[in-house]
Design an enzyme around this catalytic site. Structure first.
Site, short mmCIF file in Angstrom:
data_model
loop_
_atom_site.label_atom_id
_atom_site.label_comp_id
_atom_site.label_asym_id
_atom_site.label_seq_id
_atom_site.Cartn_x
_atom_site.Cartn_y
_atom_site.Cartn_z
N ASP A 142 39.68 -0.54 -128.13
CA ASP A 142 38.59 -0.17 -129.03
C ASP A 142 37.45 0.61 -128.35
O ASP A 142 36.99 0.24 -127.27
CB ASP A 142 37.94 -1.42 -129.61
N TRP A 189 34.44 -8.31 -125.55
CA TRP A 189 35.12 -7.65 -126.65
C TRP A 189 34.21 -6.67 -127.39
O TRP A 189 33.13 -6.33 -126.92
CB TRP A 189 35.72 -8.69 -127.60
N TRP A 203 45.20 0.14 -119.33
CA TRP A 203 45.12 -0.09 -120.78
C TRP A 203 43.71 0.17 -121.31
O TRP A 203 42.73 -0.25 -120.71
CB TRP A 203 45.52 -1.52 -121.09
N MET A 204 43.64 0.84 -122.48
CA MET A 204 42.38 1.02 -123.20
C MET A 204 42.61 0.74 -124.67
O MET A 204 43.63 1.14 -125.23
CB MET A 204 41.85 2.45 -123.02
N GLU A 263 38.27 -6.87 -138.91
CA GLU A 263 37.81 -6.54 -137.57
C GLU A 263 36.96 -5.27 -137.63
O GLU A 263 37.06 -4.47 -138.55
CB GLU A 263 38.99 -6.28 -136.64
N TRP A 312 47.52 -5.09 -122.30
CA TRP A 312 46.29 -5.75 -122.74
C TRP A 312 45.99 -6.95 -121.86
O TRP A 312 46.88 -7.72 -121.49
CB TRP A 312 46.44 -6.18 -124.20
#
Length: 679
Positions: free
Chosen positions: A155, A214, A152-153, A335, A179
């Site tokens: 941002d 994050w 998973w990738m 965001e 995720w």
């Protein structure tokens, strides 16, 4: 089916910088990556909300109560894995073809206070998963879009240029194709196209980021020092801001990073939810007091999206300013806020980007971009930054941030820009989300792409929007090109194009529209068409749709349509829509298939133009020099490998179209591999 139209000009020497297949071996003296020069390359062609509150939150950055709570969370162990490792999803065709349920771990995203940003566990129209085969799944992996080798990738994080290398960091799960366990993956490039995968840059190994490293941003200071600010999630999912710097600034690859002993440098201030405080921006130098500013996204209890502003002199100590950079009611959590200047004037020899510390003044506007957690789209607005008050005002309140313009009207989210000092340009990265099921992601072993990097400029012709265009280095992947100039496309026609392999393409087209004299004013109202609510390319109107079909099979049972649609109001004024139709992109049932699109400004005397990048399971389209962009995913079951085709089409009832200029290049694959440990 009429025979495919052959090109009347075979452009054998049109391929620029064609690269050898990495599998064929390489010279021991070859560079790590192919080199690309910008010299001689062309720049992209230029073609009412509630009032904001000036002070919604008190200017207090630290509270004793919250610090005591955070101090009690200290734990220096690595987190246990929430998801186990995933076996090779394509070892056995019978697994993919069985149509059986695949057990997946429960998502941690939403319940732990952060956007999951996934397509969900099931998208089944018939109540049963599609029988994906090994060949279908293998074909979906892209050839020149950046993606990790597996898993998973999401941002893009902290892009920057340092000592001859472009760096891209990104949210990555090293353990699974869903995720979770979020770390920072890291890759480097000489030209933004060919990439080397490096070891993980940052992992969740302290109490303040134990639940995820994050999203964050890089700032390059005048003395060359790099500071990386990012959001961490504590054991109790409190969102805090953290500082890291290169452990060895002499290393151009920035292989090791040191987290500050002062972390966390910021915690949620009073009035902000503990899970509503994330994604610090690149810093800018305020000219009024020569101190640095950053902004961080949040929302207030009334669900207004907002951007807090902090000032700092050393990136360790911060003051929360009493005013907000901006606030828009009803937009929810902001965001991945981005804030940067753009030039409003054209310069001889091509336009340039601006770095963030350019002061406001004549010829400079500022862009605020946010990723809205409510609808998972990236919105932007152009306006004026008041450096004295650290506030920003949109040029047009009717298209304020979150209620007006979008970077991309398809699947494009959590984007990040950076200033490239080599190309003197601002470059945009965006996360391209999967639109298949989570089950399919697990079967194929990966999920998520990055867009082709795009240059971002102010559209000086309209003065009201940005232009986005693939970085010029993309053109180095072009191989043999074919031209179909002057091709007529009458109403109701579909014209096949003989282009050879059609899974990796770069298409540039300009259309002339020949209106029939019988087209009456007011036949269709300017508000009568909506891309998303329409039947897509299968619908028929007086003046549209018309354009191209890509990733189509011979019988057109699968197709992704990129098209224009014109409407004419009672006053004779035309409005142009630009759309991308994925409704018939695949026979599979476990997909989210939609029509995407919006208006596109077309000035007097302009032909309709579009550029389309096709790369297996992704289609990126740029209309009118990049005024409106659309990205969608496609997962064909038949239009794959040598069965993929390209067509022109015109489904309008009363307009003739000519492809005045149509050029199609087959694209080489980018060179993306692990960095050799022996070097």
């Amino acid at each position: 089916m009429i025979p495919a139209v052959s090109a009347f000009m075979d452009d054998d020497d049109a391929g620029i910088g064609v690269h050898d297949d990495p599998a064929a071996g390489e010279s021991t003296h070859a560079p790590l990556l192919p080199e690309t020069s910008l010299q001689g390359r062309r720049a992209p062609a230029r073609q009412k909300p509630q009032p904001s509150s000036s002070s919604v939150l008190p200017a207090i950055a630290w509270t004793a109560v919250l610090l005591l709570a955070l101090a009690g969370l200290v734990s220096y162990g690595r987190p246990q894995q929430r998801h186990g490792g995933v076996a090779d999803p394509m070892e056995d065709d019978e697994v993919a073809g069985a149509g059986l349920a695949v057990e997946v771990a429960a998502s941690r995203g939403v319940v732990q206070g952060v956007s999951e940003k996934s397509a969900g566990p099931a998208l089944l129209e018939a109540g049963r998963a599609f029988d994906w085969t090994k060949g279908m799944l293998a074909w979906q992996r892209t050839a020149f879009h950046f993606q990790p080798q597996k898993n998973w990738m999401n941002d893009p994080n902290g892009p920057l240029y340092y000592k001859g290398w472009y760096h891209l960091f990104y949210q990555w799960n090293p353990d699974a194709a869903v995720w979770g366990n979020i770390t920072w993956g890291h890759a480097v490039s000489r030209d933004l196209i060919h990439w080397l995968h490096l070891p993980l840059a940052m992992v969740p190994d302290h109490w303040y980021d134990i639940n995820g490293v994050w999203t964050g941003s890089a700032t390059t200071l005048p003395d060359g020092r790099i500071v990386m600010l990012y959001t961490g999630a504590t054991e109790e999912m409190v969102q805090v801001q953290l500082l890291a710097e290169p452990a060895d600034p002499s290393d151009p690859l920035l292989l090791r990073w040191a987290k500050s002993e002062a972390n966390p440098i910021l915690v949620p201030p009073p009035g902000v939810g503990l899970s509503d405080f994330r994604d610090p921006t690149t810093a800018w130098l305020n000219p009024t007091d020569s101190t640095w500013r950053i902004t961080i996204g949040s929302k207030n209890p009334e669900h207004a999206g907002l951007a807090l502003v902090y000032k700092t002199t050393d990136f360790v100590h911060y003051d929360l300013l009493p005013s907000l950079l901006h606030l828009v009611h009803g937009t929810g959590m902001w965001e991945c806020v981005d804030f940067y200047p753009v030039s409003t004037t054209s310069r001889p020899g091509g336009e340039i980007g601006l770095e963030t510390s350019v002061p406001p003044g004549p010829g400079v506007k500022h862009v605020v971009k946010v990723s809205l957690d409510d609808d998972r789209n990236d919105y932007y607005a152009i306006g004026t930054y008041d450096a004295k008050d650290d506030t920003w005002t949109p040029d047009d309140a009717a298209i304020d941030v979150g209620i007006g313009l979008r970077y991309d009207y398809g699947r494009f989210y959590a984007s990040k820009t950076f200033y490239d000092p080599v190309g003197r340009r601002r470059v945009l990265w965006g996360w391209i989300v999967e639109t298949d099921s989570e089950r399919a992601d697990i079967l194929k072993g990966w999920a998520g792409l990055q867009s082709v990097p795009r240059t971002v400029l102010m559209d000086t012709k309209t003065g009201s929007n940005l232009l986005q265009w693939p970085v010029v280095e993309v053109e180095n992947l072009r191989m043999r090109g074919k031209s179909f100039d002057g091709l007529a496309v009458p109403p109701g026609s579909v014209v096949p194009l003989d282009v050879g392999k059609a899974s990796q393409l770069d298409i540039e087209a300009a259309f002339q529209v020949h209106l029939d004299s019988s087209v009456a004013g007011g036949a269709e109202g300017a508000e009568s068409y909506n891309c998303s609510a329409s039947a897509g390319a299968a619908g028929r109107g007086v003046l549209g749709p018309f354009g191209l079909l890509v990733l189509a099979d011979e019988g057109l049972s699968e197709q992704t349509a990129v098209y224009f649609y014109l409407v004419k109001d009672a006053n004779g004024k035309f409005t142009t829509f630009f759309c991308q139709d994925a409704l018939r992109s695949s026979k599979a049932n476990d997909l989210d298939k939609k029509v995407y699109g919006s208006l596109v400004p077309v000035l007097d005397g302009e032909n309709l133009s579009v550029r389309i990048l096709v790369d297996h399971s992704i289609v990126e389209s740029f209309a009118q020099g990049g005024r409106t962009c659309i990205t969608s995913r496609a997962y064909p079951t038949k239009a794959i490998y040598d069965s993929a085709r390209v067509f022109l089409f015109n489904n309008a009832t009363n307009v003739n179209i000519t492809a005045k200029s149509l050029k199609i290049w087959e694209m080489n694959s980018a060179y993306i591999r692990p960095y050799p440990s022996s070097v």
